[in-house]
Design an enzyme around this catalytic site. Sequence first.
Site, PDB file in Angstrom:
ATOM      1  N   GLY A 111      42.677   8.663 -25.320  1.00  0.00           N
ATOM      2  CA  GLY A 111      41.549   8.511 -24.461  1.00  0.00           C
ATOM      3  C   GLY A 111      40.163   8.873 -24.843  1.00  0.00           C
TER       4      GLY A 111
ATOM      5  N   VAL B 253      47.066  11.439 -26.995  1.00  0.00           N
ATOM      6  CA  VAL B 253      47.979  11.737 -26.159  1.00  0.00           C
ATOM      7  C   VAL B 253      49.400  11.563 -26.900  1.00  0.00           C
ATOM      8  CG1 VAL B 253      49.410  11.175 -24.141  1.00  0.00           C
ATOM      9  CG2 VAL B 253      46.966  10.959 -24.131  1.00  0.00           C
TER      10      VAL B 253
ATOM     11  N   ASP C 130      36.557   6.057 -12.578  1.00  0.00           N
ATOM     12  CA  ASP C 130      36.916   5.398 -13.862  1.00  0.00           C
ATOM     13  C   ASP C 130      38.388   4.597 -13.742  1.00  0.00           C
ATOM     14  OD1 ASP C 130      36.404   4.373 -16.421  1.00  0.00           O
ATOM     15  OD2 ASP C 130      37.353   6.068 -17.299  1.00  0.00           O
TER      16      ASP C 130
END
Length: 379
Positions: free
Chosen positions: A61, A66, A178
Amino acid sequence: MAAADKFLADMRCSCFGAKERANGAYRDTDGDLICDVNRFSYNELRSATDDFHPTNKIGRGGFGTVYKGTLKSGRQVAVKTLSAQSKQGVREFLNEITLISKVRHPNLVELIGCCAEGTNRILVYEYVENNSLDRALLGPKNTTIQLDWRKRSAICLGIARGLAFLHEELDPHIVHRDIKASNVLLDKEFNPKIGDFGLAKLFPDNVTHISTRVAGTTGYLAPEYAMGGQLTMKADVYSFGVLILEIISGRSSAKASWGGMEKLLLELAWQLHEEGKLLELVDPDLGDFPEEEVIRYMKVAFFCTQAAASRRPLISQVVDMLSRNIRLNEKLLSAPGFFQDSVGSSGPPFSTKKLFAESSSTSIQMSSIPVTITEVTPR
């Protein structure tokens, strides 16, 4: 107080005023629960991800990486490590814990817990099997997933329902800020789950808008927010409209090639609409699809991306528009754009009664003037 507890408490004090910790949860001075999340040690998460091994990396991200992990209980999780050097990463860490620690909805990614140990800032989410929507739509051919119209229409509707929960059912409301394909995850049944609340804002009932710094992703930003920092829930509606077009076309919102020219996806879609060729936008990999329904979804996208926020529907209205086989009142539809030729509304506020027409109608054309956006937080 342990260092990790002190870090979280200090961050909360900076945002909420005096706080106290009781029964393993953070509460405000009135005793109302602010957040109650599981606390993981760094060693637990390091063990769960095989020491954050590269083979367990499943995404990256704006502020961290992640990893897929397996807890001692056997539960699979997604472990997001945030940059210790990034102030934005720290803000995202606090924002996610504060805003969604208690939020549960089938179309929102569940935050399971966190780790604040030493310089480590880590968020732990439910693991979602089919990764992100952008990978399914736009990834390399060997990683993309075949999404037929039944799946794609259900994804659009599920995202809309998740946003409706944030905008209209939570108190205070939440604006995501977002909404984009990479922030939507797909579970094993291809149900969409909105994630990444690092930029989200609380939106009380008693305000019409929030003046704030511009943060989000170019291509998805509503014009009034991109140029003036005027944030309302209609900014999410605009982003969702762009996302509908991405889901149907299998193209990125950034650029699309048409007639030897580079155009934004929204600009291309509107040109095809005016030329009566809207079906040419449809992803060739979609297979057989109901033409009228697909066209209706794209027209809903145009309603969501109207230049003036007041002309966009509420997200609950969008759910209705997508889920019911109804004719839309195209007399209210004007060209989407990133700039309005005069400040303020270009028409009356959106009305449910005016939204649905009994008979077909022609659209009203309106000029769209692109501008350069300079104050944008990269994601």
